[in-house]
Motif scaffolding. Sequence first.
Motif, PDB file in Angstrom:
ATOM      1  N   TYR A 122       0.829  -1.209   0.000  1.00  0.00           N
ATOM      2  CA  TYR A 122       0.000   0.000   0.000  1.00  0.00           C
ATOM      3  C   TYR A 122       0.863   1.259   0.000  1.00  0.00           C
ATOM      4  CZ  TYR A 122      -3.242   3.548   1.785  1.00  0.00           C
ATOM      5  OH  TYR A 122      -3.974   4.691   1.960  1.00  0.00           O
ATOM      6  N   LEU A 159      -4.581   1.045  -5.751  1.00  0.00           N
ATOM      7  CA  LEU A 159      -5.119   1.590  -4.505  1.00  0.00           C
ATOM      8  C   LEU A 159      -6.638   1.441  -4.459  1.00  0.00           C
ATOM      9  CD1 LEU A 159      -2.961   4.820  -4.108  1.00  0.00           C
ATOM     10  CD2 LEU A 159      -2.888   2.785  -2.657  1.00  0.00           C
ATOM     11  N   TRP A 163      -7.578  -1.936  -2.143  1.00  0.00           N
ATOM     12  CA  TRP A 163      -7.947  -1.422  -0.816  1.00  0.00           C
ATOM     13  C   TRP A 163      -9.239  -0.607  -0.847  1.00  0.00           C
ATOM     14  CZ3 TRP A 163      -2.871  -1.489  -2.606  1.00  0.00           C
ATOM     15  CH2 TRP A 163      -1.985  -2.310  -1.890  1.00  0.00           C
TER      16      TRP A 163
END
Length: 625
Positions: A122, A159, A163
């Motif tokens: 991340y 991203l 997530w």
Amino acid sequence: MFSRPKHMEFVGSNILTIVTFTPAAGALLILFYNRAHARSIRTFALIITLLAFVFSLYLVARFDSSNPDFQFGVRVPWMPSLGIDYSMGVDGISLFLILLTTLLTPLAILASSSINDRLREYFIFMLLLESGMIGVFASLDFFLFYVFWEVMLIPMYFLIGVWGGERRIYAAMKFVLYTMIGSVLMLVAIIALYFIHGNATGTFTFSYPQIQSALASGRLVLSPAIELWLFVAFFLAFAIKVPLFPFHTWLPDAHVEAPTAGSVLLAGVLLKMGTYGLVRFSLPLFPHISHLFAPLISMLAVVGIIYGALVAMVQPDMKKLVAYSSVSHLGFIVLGIFSFTIQGLEGAIYQMLNHGISTGALFLLVGVIYDRRHTRLIEEFGGLANRMPVYATFFLIVTLSSIGLPGLNGFVGEFLVLLGTFGVNHIRAAVAALGVILSAVYMLWMYQRVMWGRVENDRNASLADLAGRERAMLVPILIMIFWMGMYSSYFLRPMDASVMKLLNQTQAGRVEYARDLNTFLSAQRRARSASPIGRSLKTRSASPIGRSLKTRSASPIGRSLKSGCAGSQQAGGADEVVRSALHVFAELTTPALQPFLRLRPIGLALRPAVAPPLLCEEGNVLASK
């Protein structure tokens, strides 16, 4: 006199490289961290982004506001045989956009406390994204610009897709597909510009300053048809990225499904790449086409302002409401850009910064409450000011900033945009001003439903107020909100010289283009009249149907239409300009469409409707014979 230390000279001459690649270097180092050391990874990522911010302050401190040219330049041959250089520089237009990027990224890192899965990957993507965004604003080579433009897509895709929320795959694919369509068009235009410049000057290069200089000096002259198609390719790429209505449909999904940090950077920085591209490339490279289509683009901007505000007003989800508010606010930026006034253009650049600060803060605040309740529905809240007074205070200030309260940052940008637009078109400015009123409606109504009243939902009764980490990420934004609202000259002064240079370039290019357009359209009409289709049309005009049409034009209705045309010529206005733009578009696209018209019989029937006499003035560069 004391000489500067050698290490300071090295930093000064390579500061853009240092600022751009410090996050990328940090991403490389995170690869060597153990996955189990989550706290160390978070701390290291934050330190790297803070270092990039500190380095970017050097740009502001050493920037010469009186110099309109690019500063802190670095140029190193990369692929000399192809004319590709590693070329970077900043001027008054890009300076604060780089600072905005380096400011928001550490705040986004602080907002990532809820991320626990695949933490190392991340933060690698977050740091790579920052390098890509800075590179876009600093690149002075078309090839390098395109590389950074594409590099930025990959981290944001992951991203959102890894997530993000429940529909993250759909949102990530939609984001990439929309942006890639525009990117491919821009790549084709860049390659075409490369060969056109090389054939005209003998130097094949992707250097933006060299190509711009060749256009300004007359060594490179784009034909009207080529300029039109190049403008369309660049414009579509940037309009999708803004996004300008009606290319906005990818934005709400991407915002809603992205994690909080992704939404902050998407709204705060990535969307500004589209408006930055319009200012940096579309206006100076294609000045007359930009002027010609300005009424049409401004109309789309005004529609986006009103549409975004109305749709935001009925959203039940706070994050989606903020997403649609971005569509409305970005319409103001595009409107200011295509006003071609110094007030409008500086207001547009200032509004880029304002929107990044205010909307980024709104996404941070929505993320705070989502981390506690795991819902963003407005109906789930109410009376939060009783339980979270500090949070409610921060939210109120940011809300007032977003709606443009005088004394806060949002007011300056919108005021300058409306001021510049009003000098060009009163009606356009008046309709756009309704967007300011509507923004107050949907933002204050949302704030009232979430913050005021009694706490009726038991799950809200035990909510904790802002923690120290959350205050640390919001306080810098509040400082910027008041600073930009009260001391706007500190930000506007560095823009003045660069904006004036840009406006002078567009005006000079517009005058030169009008001369070439006369010659080009005359040649096109002569070629068309000499073609088989042209002779067919002349024969058709001599037929009974053609004589009937001529007789009809002499009838009372025909005379009424002629008088109406003459009246519209005297009145002028935006309608005439739009008709002119459509007529020129038809004139310039005829050569490209000619093969298809010959192949399809229906094309011959449609051909007379392609280029009707849309202007009545004879002898004008836009008049049809």
